[in-house]
Design a protein around this motif. Structure first.
Motif, PDB file in Angstrom:
ATOM      1  N   VAL A 124       0.862  -1.185   0.000  1.00  0.00           N
ATOM      2  CA  VAL A 124       0.000   0.000   0.000  1.00  0.00           C
ATOM      3  C   VAL A 124       0.900   1.238   0.000  1.00  0.00           C
ATOM      4  O   VAL A 124       1.871   1.310   0.755  1.00  0.00           O
ATOM      5  CB  VAL A 124      -0.925   0.001   1.242  1.00  0.00           C
ATOM      6  CG1 VAL A 124      -1.659   1.341   1.383  1.00  0.00           C
ATOM      7  CG2 VAL A 124      -1.918  -1.157   1.175  1.00  0.00           C
ATOM      8  N   ASP A 125       0.586   2.197  -0.855  1.00  0.00           N
ATOM      9  CA  ASP A 125       1.341   3.453  -0.911  1.00  0.00           C
ATOM     10  C   ASP A 125       0.832   4.365   0.206  1.00  0.00           C
ATOM     11  O   ASP A 125      -0.308   4.834   0.169  1.00  0.00           O
ATOM     12  CB  ASP A 125       1.128   4.108  -2.282  1.00  0.00           C
ATOM     13  CG  ASP A 125       1.915   5.408  -2.423  1.00  0.00           C
ATOM     14  OD1 ASP A 125       2.875   5.609  -1.647  1.00  0.00           O
ATOM     15  OD2 ASP A 125       1.552   6.228  -3.290  1.00  0.00           O
ATOM     16  N   ILE A 126       1.678   4.586   1.217  1.00  0.00           N
ATOM     17  CA  ILE A 126       1.266   5.393   2.371  1.00  0.00           C
ATOM     18  C   ILE A 126       1.877   6.785   2.261  1.00  0.00           C
ATOM     19  O   ILE A 126       3.102   6.938   2.183  1.00  0.00           O
ATOM     20  CB  ILE A 126       1.720   4.733   3.696  1.00  0.00           C
ATOM     21  CG1 ILE A 126       1.185   3.303   3.791  1.00  0.00           C
ATOM     22  CG2 ILE A 126       1.254   5.555   4.895  1.00  0.00           C
ATOM     23  CD1 ILE A 126       1.830   2.475   4.901  1.00  0.00           C
ATOM     24  N   ILE A 127       1.032   7.805   2.240  1.00  0.00           N
ATOM     25  CA  ILE A 127       1.509   9.193   2.197  1.00  0.00           C
ATOM     26  C   ILE A 127       1.221   9.831   3.549  1.00  0.00           C
ATOM     27  O   ILE A 127       0.066  10.055   3.914  1.00  0.00           O
ATOM     28  CB  ILE A 127       0.820  10.004   1.075  1.00  0.00           C
ATOM     29  CG1 ILE A 127       0.966   9.313  -0.279  1.00  0.00           C
ATOM     30  CG2 ILE A 127       1.371  11.418   1.023  1.00  0.00           C
ATOM     31  CD1 ILE A 127       0.231  10.025  -1.409  1.00  0.00           C
ATOM     32  N   LEU A 128       2.284  10.096   4.323  1.00  0.00           N
ATOM     33  CA  LEU A 128       2.136  10.696   5.653  1.00  0.00           C
ATOM     34  C   LEU A 128       2.296  12.221   5.580  1.00  0.00           C
ATOM     35  O   LEU A 128       2.771  12.764   4.583  1.00  0.00           O
ATOM     36  CB  LEU A 128       3.177  10.106   6.605  1.00  0.00           C
ATOM     37  CG  LEU A 128       3.107   8.590   6.844  1.00  0.00           C
ATOM     38  CD1 LEU A 128       4.275   8.131   7.702  1.00  0.00           C
ATOM     39  CD2 LEU A 128       1.775   8.201   7.492  1.00  0.00           C
ATOM     40  N   ASN A 129       1.897  12.889   6.665  1.00  0.00           N
ATOM     41  CA  ASN A 129       1.998  14.356   6.753  1.00  0.00           C
ATOM     42  C   ASN A 129       1.336  15.037   5.559  1.00  0.00           C
ATOM     43  O   ASN A 129       1.810  16.060   5.071  1.00  0.00           O
ATOM     44  CB  ASN A 129       3.473  14.792   6.846  1.00  0.00           C
ATOM     45  CG  ASN A 129       4.161  14.216   8.067  1.00  0.00           C
ATOM     46  OD1 ASN A 129       3.691  14.373   9.193  1.00  0.00           O
ATOM     47  ND2 ASN A 129       5.258  13.499   7.834  1.00  0.00           N
ATOM     48  N   ALA A 130       0.253  14.451   5.099  1.00  0.00           N
ATOM     49  CA  ALA A 130      -0.439  14.992   3.918  1.00  0.00           C
ATOM     50  C   ALA A 130      -1.926  15.129   4.225  1.00  0.00           C
ATOM     51  O   ALA A 130      -2.514  14.272   4.881  1.00  0.00           O
ATOM     52  CB  ALA A 130      -0.242  14.077   2.717  1.00  0.00           C
ATOM     53  N   LYS A 131      -2.495  16.204   3.728  1.00  0.00           N
ATOM     54  CA  LYS A 131      -3.897  16.470   3.994  1.00  0.00           C
ATOM     55  C   LYS A 131      -4.648  16.565   2.680  1.00  0.00           C
ATOM     56  O   LYS A 131      -4.190  17.210   1.743  1.00  0.00           O
ATOM     57  CB  LYS A 131      -4.020  17.785   4.764  1.00  0.00           C
ATOM     58  CG  LYS A 131      -5.325  17.951   5.488  1.00  0.00           C
ATOM     59  CD  LYS A 131      -5.276  19.201   6.349  1.00  0.00           C
ATOM     60  CE  LYS A 131      -6.661  19.470   6.944  1.00  0.00           C
ATOM     61  NZ  LYS A 131      -6.713  20.733   7.664  1.00  0.00           N
ATOM     62  N   VAL A 132      -5.786  15.895   2.622  1.00  0.00           N
ATOM     63  CA  VAL A 132      -6.639  16.009   1.433  1.00  0.00           C
ATOM     64  C   VAL A 132      -7.372  17.343   1.491  1.00  0.00           C
ATOM     65  O   VAL A 132      -7.939  17.715   2.525  1.00  0.00           O
ATOM     66  CB  VAL A 132      -7.654  14.845   1.360  1.00  0.00           C
ATOM     67  CG1 VAL A 132      -8.676  15.087   0.256  1.00  0.00           C
ATOM     68  CG2 VAL A 132      -6.922  13.526   1.133  1.00  0.00           C
ATOM     69  N   ASP A 133      -7.339  18.062   0.387  1.00  0.00           N
ATOM     70  CA  ASP A 133      -8.011  19.356   0.318  1.00  0.00           C
ATOM     71  C   ASP A 133      -9.414  19.204  -0.266  1.00  0.00           C
ATOM     72  O   ASP A 133     -10.358  19.841   0.176  1.00  0.00           O
ATOM     73  CB  ASP A 133      -7.178  20.321  -0.545  1.00  0.00           C
ATOM     74  CG  ASP A 133      -7.746  21.722  -0.542  1.00  0.00           C
ATOM     75  OD1 ASP A 133      -8.031  22.228   0.551  1.00  0.00           O
ATOM     76  OD2 ASP A 133      -7.925  22.308  -1.636  1.00  0.00           O
ATOM     77  N   LYS A 134      -9.529  18.302  -1.248  1.00  0.00           N
ATOM     78  CA  LYS A 134     -10.787  18.229  -1.974  1.00  0.00           C
ATOM     79  C   LYS A 134     -10.972  16.878  -2.655  1.00  0.00           C
ATOM     80  O   LYS A 134     -10.015  16.272  -3.127  1.00  0.00           O
ATOM     81  CB  LYS A 134     -10.746  19.323  -3.052  1.00  0.00           C
ATOM     82  CG  LYS A 134     -12.078  19.699  -3.658  1.00  0.00           C
ATOM     83  CD  LYS A 134     -11.759  20.711  -4.757  1.00  0.00           C
ATOM     84  CE  LYS A 134     -12.852  21.668  -5.039  1.00  0.00           C
ATOM     85  NZ  LYS A 134     -12.426  22.616  -6.084  1.00  0.00           N
ATOM     86  N   ILE A 135     -12.231  16.407  -2.678  1.00  0.00           N
ATOM     87  CA  ILE A 135     -12.606  15.245  -3.488  1.00  0.00           C
ATOM     88  C   ILE A 135     -13.352  15.787  -4.709  1.00  0.00           C
ATOM     89  O   ILE A 135     -14.310  16.548  -4.569  1.00  0.00           O
ATOM     90  CB  ILE A 135     -13.505  14.280  -2.700  1.00  0.00           C
ATOM     91  CG1 ILE A 135     -12.744  13.681  -1.511  1.00  0.00           C
ATOM     92  CG2 ILE A 135     -14.031  13.161  -3.598  1.00  0.00           C
ATOM     93  CD1 ILE A 135     -13.621  12.879  -0.562  1.00  0.00           C
ATOM     94  N   VAL A 136     -12.902  15.399  -5.903  1.00  0.00           N
ATOM     95  CA  VAL A 136     -13.511  15.918  -7.135  1.00  0.00           C
ATOM     96  C   VAL A 136     -14.354  14.829  -7.791  1.00  0.00           C
ATOM     97  O   VAL A 136     -13.899  13.697  -7.986  1.00  0.00           O
ATOM     98  CB  VAL A 136     -12.437  16.420  -8.122  1.00  0.00           C
ATOM     99  CG1 VAL A 136     -13.077  16.941  -9.409  1.00  0.00           C
ATOM    100  CG2 VAL A 136     -11.590  17.521  -7.464  1.00  0.00           C
ATOM    101  N   CYS A 137     -15.602  15.167  -8.114  1.00  0.00           N
ATOM    102  CA  CYS A 137     -16.515  14.243  -8.800  1.00  0.00           C
ATOM    103  C   CYS A 137     -16.910  14.840 -10.153  1.00  0.00           C
ATOM    104  O   CYS A 137     -16.909  16.050 -10.331  1.00  0.00           O
ATOM    105  CB  CYS A 137     -17.784  14.036  -7.986  1.00  0.00           C
ATOM    106  SG  CYS A 137     -17.484  13.443  -6.327  1.00  0.00           S
TER     107      CYS A 137
END
Length: 408
Positions: A124-137
């Protein structure tokens, strides 16, 4: 290869990541903290109560908020499955009083580390210290996720496993509610659950740090209707009441600004009033020539005695043999009904879990997929389900995480 982004690397997020990776999906797990499983580390006072060794129906009964929504989740990935998973990961378990299941080591670190090792082994690709800003649909389908550093991750599925609002230092800051609302989902009223309570009685400060075992509580609403009762352990704090029975009671109580609750503690639940009266008479015989304040040493913790004397309205200087039958009956009543008036819950930041979340009628209970957006899934505390203490909330995380990972 189908791409899935999972937001939040708690118990639900890591469970979903593991299951999705087993299906051969390209899995990216985004976590705002510098490590995965931060909240797991503090559960069960650092021991991590991973589940309950009870029947599935009992699991559902212990989820007072939307328990029936979890039928598919609990039957698909059961508490036995949770125990087997950890045993296979090298975390031996044990079952304690109340059917609570813990790691044998009593270390939450072992649980978090095992889940982390599992997802790393599955690439699994784990990205730490990262925040999601937006989910785009687009056209009500998931298209991509944008991080706050402007990085875009194109994907076919997103699993929101961000937790609630409790313990914000672990990363639970309500982000999932914001994402869900942005794509048209309803978020029900959010309040703390499994939380301590502040009371109006000033004498509470005199009882700070006193713990009581084997007591019973009854919670009454403003119409004097009993809404909850329980038996177990309780702790007094400088602001009010806490401990397992109080935390569980908070699950059954509504907004304190709209409802006036009283909590009556039965200090001697093993004895009815008649038997307790006989017990007190026995003690009074023993201390017949002593002052009243000395006659309760065998019955109560020292810290509690001055308060009970005050509430009984019996002069502490009165010699025991001078106490009337009516006064003794009043004492019995106080011991069986040691009552507090609720002022408010402690701040939501102190809550073990959050009550409220994504409206369950907008989620497919068999898959955890959104009924509004194709490819959007939810897992864990972000959903409007919450349970009593005893491993039930982590079971919710594992079971809903499993479904989301399997169907994403």
């Amino acid at each position: 290869m189908k791409k899935v982004v999972i937001i939040g690397a708690g118990a639900a997020g890591m469970m979903a990541a593991s299951v999705a990776a087993d299906r051969g999906l390209d899995v990216t797990l985004v976590e705002k903290n510098n490590r995965v499983g931060r909240k797991i580390l503090i559960t069960g006072k650092g021991r991590c109560n991973i589940t309950s060794d009870c029947e599935i129906e009992e699991l559902i009964e212990n989820v007072p908020t939307n328990g029936k929504f979890l039928y598919s989740a609990f039957y698909t990935f059961t508490n036995d499955d949770v125990i087997s998973m950890f045993e296979n990961l090298g975390v031996k378990t044990k079952t304690e009083r109340g059917k609570r299941v813990f790691p044998e080591s009593d270390k939450a670190h072992d649980v978090a580390n095992a889940l982390e090792k599992q997802i790393k082994n599955k690439k699994v690709d784990i990205i730490l210290n990262a925040k999601v800003d937006k989910i785009v649909c687009r056209d009500n389908k998931i298209e991509k996720v944008i991080l706050n550093n402007k990085k875009e991750i194109k994907c076919e599925s997103v699993i929101i496993a961000t937790g609630g609002l409790s313990y914000p230092l672990t990363g639970s800051t309500g982000d999932g509610y914001k994402f869900a609302k942005s794509v048209g989902h309803t978020v029900t009223d959010i309040k703390p659950s499994l939380i301590g309570m502040e009371v109006q009685e000033k004498f509470i400060e005199e009882l700070e740090k006193l713990s009581l075992r084997n007591i019973a509580i009854s919670v009454y609403n403003s119409k004097n209707k009993k809404v909850y009762d329980d038996f177990g352990e309780l702790e007094f704090t400088k602001y009010g009441l806490d401990g397992p029975v109080i935390k569980s009671a908070s699950c059954r109580m509504k907004d304190t600004s709209k409802e006036n609750y009283k909590i009556a503690i039965d200090l001697k639940p093993a004895l009815d009033e008649e038997k307790l009266d006989r017990r007190i008479q026995k003690d009074f015989q023993k201390y017949t020539n002593k002052k009243f304040e000395k006659a309760l040493d065998d019955l109560l913790p020292k810290k509690l005695i001055p308060i009970i004397i005050k509430l009984s309205e019996i002069d502490k200087e009165l010699v025991v043999h001078q106490i009337s039958r009516e006064q003794r009956k009043k004492l019995v009543h106080v011991l069986k009904n040691f009552t507090f008036t609720l002022k408010r819950y402690r701040p939501i930041e102190e809550a073990i879990i959050t009550s409220g979340g994504i409206k369950v009628s907008e989620i497919n209970s068999s898959t955890m997929e959104s009924k509004l957006v194709e490819g959007l899934f939810f897992a864990g505390e972000v959903i409007d389900v919450d349970a009593y203490t005893g491993g039930f909330n982590l079971q919710i995380a594992f079971s809903t995480g499993y479904l989301a990972g399997y169907y994403c």
